[in-house]
Design an enzyme around this catalytic site. Sequence first.
Site, mmCIF file in Angstrom:
data_model
loop_
_atom_site.group_PDB
_atom_site.id
_atom_site.type_symbol
_atom_site.label_atom_id
_atom_site.label_comp_id
_atom_site.label_asym_id
_atom_site.label_seq_id
_atom_site.Cartn_x
_atom_site.Cartn_y
_atom_site.Cartn_z
ATOM 1 N N CYS A 124 0.773 -1.288 -0.517
ATOM 2 C CA CYS A 124 0.085 -0.116 -0.266
ATOM 3 C C CYS A 124 1.131 1.178 0.309
ATOM 4 C CB CYS A 124 -0.861 -0.444 1.456
ATOM 5 S SG CYS A 124 -1.608 1.248 1.158
ATOM 6 N N CYS B 91 -0.694 4.030 2.112
ATOM 7 C CA CYS B 91 -0.006 4.005 3.954
ATOM 8 C C CYS B 91 1.436 3.972 3.318
ATOM 9 C CB CYS B 91 -0.764 2.725 3.989
ATOM 10 S SG CYS B 91 -1.942 1.923 3.254
ATOM 11 N N ASP B 92 2.503 3.812 3.287
ATOM 12 C CA ASP B 92 3.692 3.557 3.568
ATOM 13 C C ASP B 92 4.488 4.965 2.517
ATOM 14 O OD1 ASP B 92 2.684 1.821 5.340
ATOM 15 O OD2 ASP B 92 2.816 -0.105 4.014
#
Length: 301
Positions: free
Chosen positions: A130, A133-134
């Site tokens: 992701c 997200c990261d």
Amino acid sequence: MYDIIIIGAGPAGLTAAIYARRASKSVLVLEALSYGGQIINTPDIENYPVAAHISGFEFANKVYEQAQALGAEFVFEKAVEILDSGTEKTVVTTDNSYTCKAVIIATGSENRKLGLPEEEALVGRGVSYCATCDGAFYRNKTVAVVGGGNTALEDALYLADLAETVYLIHRRDAFRGDEATVNALKQRENVKFIYNSTVTKLNADKRLTSIEVTDKNGEVSTIELNGLFVAVGRIPENQNFAKLIKLDEAGYVSAGEDCITNVPGIYAAGDNRTKNVRQLVTAAADGAVAATEAVKYIASL
Ligand code: NAP
């Protein structure tokens, strides 16, 4: 008979349980594994409103406790079928069957893995599924994205704004994703395309340090990097309901933003539904919408 059975105790299912209980409906949540869903694998959530940092595990615990405190019942059994007889639905699990008036399917989807040894162990230590997200953890670092669909292309574009260098590795020489995004990527000097190649080995020293890439002629090269973003598609967990519920070509439940499926009284919420943005916040939003629709449906019976 329950008012609402929710299949799946990830962020969508748990939020649906909170909304349904606040509407005074009796709620049973069925979960095959453990509550929390995929988010428990995310070490640090930075993009959910309210907390600047929270671990996926802590987030999942809090939402689970919230749903439980409101009176949702939880049974840890895998739902294998839904039977519809109009105003009464039966959810069959591996061990039992339960009846209800409305069902919310919130089973999520799984990231397709590359299937390499160490891949799972390196999640959160250099391997991610992701970029949204990261990605922020790789500011000014070197990363690679694997895949040729829209997710891989958009991940590469997103990362190009953060990372120093982004390798985009695709197993063919033509992308499956949109040409416009491919063209936008080609404008970026820090994006390097590697075609006709697959990632065949992950090298790590506690964290991922490099990958081995093999091209179609069998030639192997090594790329030193900090992060590998795997975007080779997702596997929605809807197969058990496919006899009753209409799915799209990729296996997601065909339901719009109202979460309504082809069967009255059955709703889909979260990552297993056809949608463009699969994030924690949109999964939670789906849970609220699906529960609200289910409550309206029950009132109409
Ligand atoms: P996808 O379209 O299924 O693409 C997966 C990609 O990964 C393909 O290029 C495939 O290669 C490659 N792949 C699959 N298995 C692999 C493996 N083992 N090793 C290496 N490469 C592998 O998946 P997606 O990109 O996640 O998109 C899913 C759906 O969501 C699509 O319909 C997509 O258009 C949509 N989506 C839309 C948006 C948007 O509208 N903004 C954004 C993201 C996603 P091949 O091409 O060779 O098969």
